[in-house]
Design an enzyme around this catalytic site. Structure first.
Site, PDB file in Angstrom:
ATOM      1  N   CYS A 121       2.542  -4.164 -24.735  1.00 53.81           N
ATOM      2  CA  CYS A 121       2.592  -3.513 -23.422  1.00 53.81           C
ATOM      3  C   CYS A 121       3.548  -4.317 -22.551  1.00 53.81           C
ATOM      4  O   CYS A 121       3.674  -5.529 -22.684  1.00 53.81           O
ATOM      5  CB  CYS A 121       1.211  -3.435 -22.780  1.00 53.81           C
ATOM      6  SG  CYS A 121       0.370  -5.017 -22.613  1.00 53.81           S
TER       7      CYS A 121
ATOM      8  N   HIS B  80       0.810  -1.212   0.000  1.00 55.53           N
ATOM      9  CA  HIS B  80       0.000   0.000   0.000  1.00 55.53           C
ATOM     10  C   HIS B  80       0.846   1.265   0.000  1.00 55.53           C
ATOM     11  O   HIS B  80       0.531   2.243  -0.672  1.00 55.53           O
ATOM     12  CB  HIS B  80      -0.935  -0.011   1.213  1.00 55.53           C
ATOM     13  CG  HIS B  80      -2.089  -0.949   1.056  1.00 55.53           C
ATOM     14  ND1 HIS B  80      -2.935  -1.295   2.082  1.00 55.53           N
ATOM     15  CD2 HIS B  80      -2.542  -1.630  -0.021  1.00 55.53           C
ATOM     16  CE1 HIS B  80      -3.858  -2.129   1.645  1.00 55.53           C
ATOM     17  NE2 HIS B  80      -3.631  -2.358   0.380  1.00 55.53           N
TER      18      HIS B  80
END
Length: 821
Positions: A748, A435
């Site tokens: 990508c 996080h």
């Protein structure tokens, strides 16, 4: 240094976040579904065998019931009271340690009690003993992992043995005289997440130590850790050589978690927490202090989330919402309450639960759960700040160019620092999906993780260079090195100004070829970069990232709202949504699946979607609703053969029919594509290309499967090169087949984000690339200086070379042709 203040509030916390239940009108998820809480159970150990003592599951949301009597804690409280009285007595550190081991041995009814302290060089030295030969003190030494005591230190877990001498790790030291003792119980002495010693008791006869005895010894070990840290017991004959090393220049390696280059002054994230009182006078008073502090902490978190700069984080608020849920964890608070009943003060109880949680989580293999440990530690430290009334103190003056150093960080801890002053973050732990890294990425702060020994090697104010791009830290560099990196940073800033000028210029080659440049995204916070960079669209929207920062699987309504916001904020630019790509190293917290020996080649991505069709159908349904009236571009990952694509398309068509039958509007057009990541699919391209509207090459997985080399293995990280002639020949062949069928082709992955590699891709026939937003400007600059037809004429002859890499040839070509790299 004290940590920055957390601005506590005494207001009550807001409502809990909760999941929305809704009717989905599809097959219910079966009991065998991977979605749901992990099954837990206790393992029985036969008498006389090794027993790794278990503590409560740190992720449990259930607190144990309390009968109000707390009689089981009476013995522990008595021992702690006796130790407190002992510490008030005058005497040397050695005398206090000698008295401590005698007192513990008497209380637990053991013939031996010993304290080992971790010394420089990962050596455990016997510091005090009751029962072993006195001459062994300061003479007996064991390396970490050597002997049973060394194993306790290595595992950071209690170890109870009824027959210690039969244990394969038993290491006999004749100077101790311990051959007469049969059973052993050892517990780690831990402080701030690190083992600093071992406390052990032994008995002559075979003895099965009870969980209550283990708990009592762990509590005493925590008390010893605080006494060591507070200086009440000095470590004798401290070795100062390590401090001498801390003044020398050093180079440390790490793992890039967010790219960038920075130079500044080190600021260790020391939280200023010192627990001066460990033993409680009145447990009920301590329980009241805990209730008050928890309420203040929750209110302060609510205040943090209400800040204007946090409100602008968009989807990153979900990271903080998950963090806020941890603060409501009844199991966590319940375990602290139990520790208080054992005789500890509220702050000592919090520290004990943190130690227990670190030990347990260190052995968890689930990467998502391991990453949540930093969130739990952040909360524990915040709670300690409220208990110790540290939040009212003024923050220490911090340098204007600070580089934050920590073992790990929670997302809210990072936000306590002034982002304008923060140049970079260096962590001993950390991972790309932690996080704190997600928040740092949103703030464009370079982050280097897995930097071993950075916490013990750095001092406050040290000059430090963080080169996240090359995965290294330079501590206390000399003036020449500083000047060199300062020059590099200045040049990078100058190039950024040049790149900024290209924002509104088209990505057209010198010979007139229009190249499509797109960004990769995974959170709403990424969408503004689409417009800031001048990109054509989003070539890859990773739908799994929002799933990874939630604590429950989002339903159709929640997904529809998210995808609608993505489409709305894209403002008409095309978005390619990749369906859920989890498994492998991307694990959801509520996802229970089998453990694969080779996760990247295991049960993941479309394989999960087809085996659990309800999950994929719900996501497809949400995408259809989010794109009503517009164009939906949907891409299926990890397709290995044509049959998998057909099965995925069948689910898509089924959902489109379902929506039409319910009179819901459909997208004006649905474009279907796939990610080419598995080499086997290359041989089926002729049969495949009539069934898709576009193909996107996933260079990261395709590269590792091509070379059979795990891209996460540091020993193999630079062994093979994406510019190897064999790999480029594979890409060249794919481009020839796809372009011939006039199917849209893109790539990508990391390969598209570097100018030299992107130049090679254009030479192979690619005309659409997707990359991180910061790479758009340098890639566009390269494109505008390149004559692509000239390169395409030359490249095929290079593809037949036996070279390990074509990197040098491509660099020479760029230099000769004036291509800006």
């Amino acid at each position: 240094m004290n940590a920055p203040p957390h601005n506590p509030s005494t207001q009550k916390a807001g409502n809990k976040s909760g999941s929305v239940r809704e009717s989905t009108d599809v097959e219910p998820l079966s009991d065998k579904s991977p979605i749901g809480p992990a099954a837990r159970g206790e393992e029985q150990t036969p008498p006389g065998k090794q027993r790794l003592v278990k503590t409560p599951d740190p992720m449990s949301l259930e607190a144990k019931p309390h009968d109000g009597k707390a009689h089981e804690w009476a013995g522990s409280r008595r021992l702690l009271r006796l130790l407190r009285e002992l510490m008030k007595e005058r005497g040397s550190s050695q005398a206090k340690l000698d008295n401590i081991v005698k007192l513990i041995a008497q209380d637990i009814v053991a013939e031996v009690c010993s304290i080992y302290v971790l010394r420089p060089g990962d050596v455990l030295e016997l510091f005090a003993t009751m029962g072993l030969k006195p001459e062994a003190v300061h003479q007996t030494r064991l390396h970490v992992e050597e002997g049973i005591v060394g194993q306790v230190a290595a595992l950071a877990l209690p170890l109870a043995l009824s027959d210690a001498q039969s244990h394969p790790n038993f290491a006999y030291r004749p100077e101790t005289g311990e051959e007469i003792y049969q059973s052993l119980l050892g517990v780690p002495i831990q402080r701030a997440g690190r083992v600093i010693g071992v406390l052990a008791v032994q008995n002559v006869t075979s003895r099965s130590y009870t969980d209550e005895e283990v708990e009592a010894l762990e509590t005493v070990a925590m008390l010893l850790a605080e006494l060591f840290a507070g200086g009440e017991i000095g470590l004798l004959d401290d070795d100062t050589s390590a401090e001498g090393d801390r003044g020398k220049p050093m180079r440390l390696d790490g793992l890039m978690l967010n790219e960038g280059l920075a130079i500044g002054h080190a600021v260790p994230h020391t939280r200023g927490i010192v627990i001066s009182q460990v033993i409680a006078d009145d447990p009920e008073v301590e329980r009241g202090r805990l209730v008050t502090a928890v309420a203040e902490m929750r209110g302060a978190i609510d205040d943090l989330m209400a800040r204007a700069d946090i409100a602008e984080l968009g989807e990153h608020r979900e990271v903080l919402e998950v963090y806020r849920m941890f603060a409501e964890d009844r199991g966590w608070i319940g375990r602290i309450d139990e520790a208080i009943l054992s005789g500890l003060t509220a702050e000592a109880a919090v520290e004990k639960v943190q130690v227990d949680t670190r030990a347990r989580m260190a052995k968890v293999k689930d990467p998502y759960l391991k990453e949540r440990l930093s969130d739990l530690e952040d909360l524990g430290n915040r709670l300690l700040h409220h208990l110790l009334d540290l939040d009212g103190a003024e923050a220490q003056d911090l340098p204007e160019d600070m580089v934050l150093i920590a073992r790990n960080l929670g997302p809210a801890e990072l936000l306590d620092y002034d982002a304008e002053r923060l140049r970079a973050v260096v962590l001993e732990e950390g991972s790309p999906t932690a996080h704190v890294v997600i928040i740092a990425r949103a703030l464009n702060i370079p982050v280097l993780g897995r930097c071993r020994d950075i916490v013990t090697s750095v001092r406050h104010g040290d000059q430090i260079v963080v080169d996240a791009d090359n995965e290294q830290v330079l501590l206390r560099p000399n003036e020449d090195v500083q000047a060199s990196f300062s020059s590099t940073i200045a040049e990078r800033d100058r190039r950024q100004e040049i790149f900024a000028a290209t924002r509104d210029l088209p990505p057209v080659t010198a010979d007139g070829r229009r190249i499509s440049l797109n960004i990769n995204a995974g959170l709403l916070i990424d969408i503004p970069h689409l417009h800031e960079s001048g990109a054509d669209g989003i070539g890859l929207y990773r739908t799994e990232i929002p799933f990874m920062v939630r604590d429950t699987f989002p339903g159709v309504t929640a997904q529809t709202e998210l995808y609608s916001r993505v489409v709305e904020q894209a403002e008409g630019k095309p978005v390619i949504f990749r369906t859920l790509d989890v498994g492998g190293d991307k694990v959801l917290p509520y996802w229970q699946g089998e453990v694969d020996e080779n996760p990247s080649m295991g049960w993941r991505a479309i394989r999960i979607g087809l085996d659990r069709p309800a999950v994929l159908r719900q996501q497809i349904r949400a995408l259809l609703r989010a794109c009503q009236g517009g164009e939906l571009r949907i891409m299926f990952p990890m397709i290995s053969d044509v049959a998998e694509l057909e099965a995925a398309r069948a689910l898509l068509e089924r959902e489109m029919d379902r929506e039409a039958n319910k009179d819901r509007a459909l997208p004006s057009a649905v474009k279907v594509g796939l990610m080419l990541e598995v080499p086997s699919l290359v041989w089926q391209l002729p049969a495949l290309l009539d069934k898709v509207d576009f193909v996107s090459v996933g260079s990261n997985d395709l590269f590792q499967f091509h070379f059979a080399a795990d891209r996460g293995n540091p020993r193999l990280a630079r062994r093979y090169d994406v510019l190897a002639p064999g790999f480029l020949k594979l890409l060249h062949g794919v481009a020839e087949q796809v372009n011939k069928k006039e199917v849209r082709l893109s790539l990508c992955g990391d390969m598209a984000s570097h100018p030299l590699e992107a130049m090679a891709l254009l030479g192979c026939g690619f005309e659409s690339l997707s990359m991180p937003a910061p790479s758009i400007a340098p890639i566009k600059t390269m494109i505008r200086s390149l004559n692509v037809e000239s390169l395409r004429a030359l490249l095929p002859s290079w593809l037949e070379l036996p070279d390990h890499s074509l990197r040098s040839q491509l660099k020479s070509y760029a230099d000769e042709q004036g291509v800006e790299l």
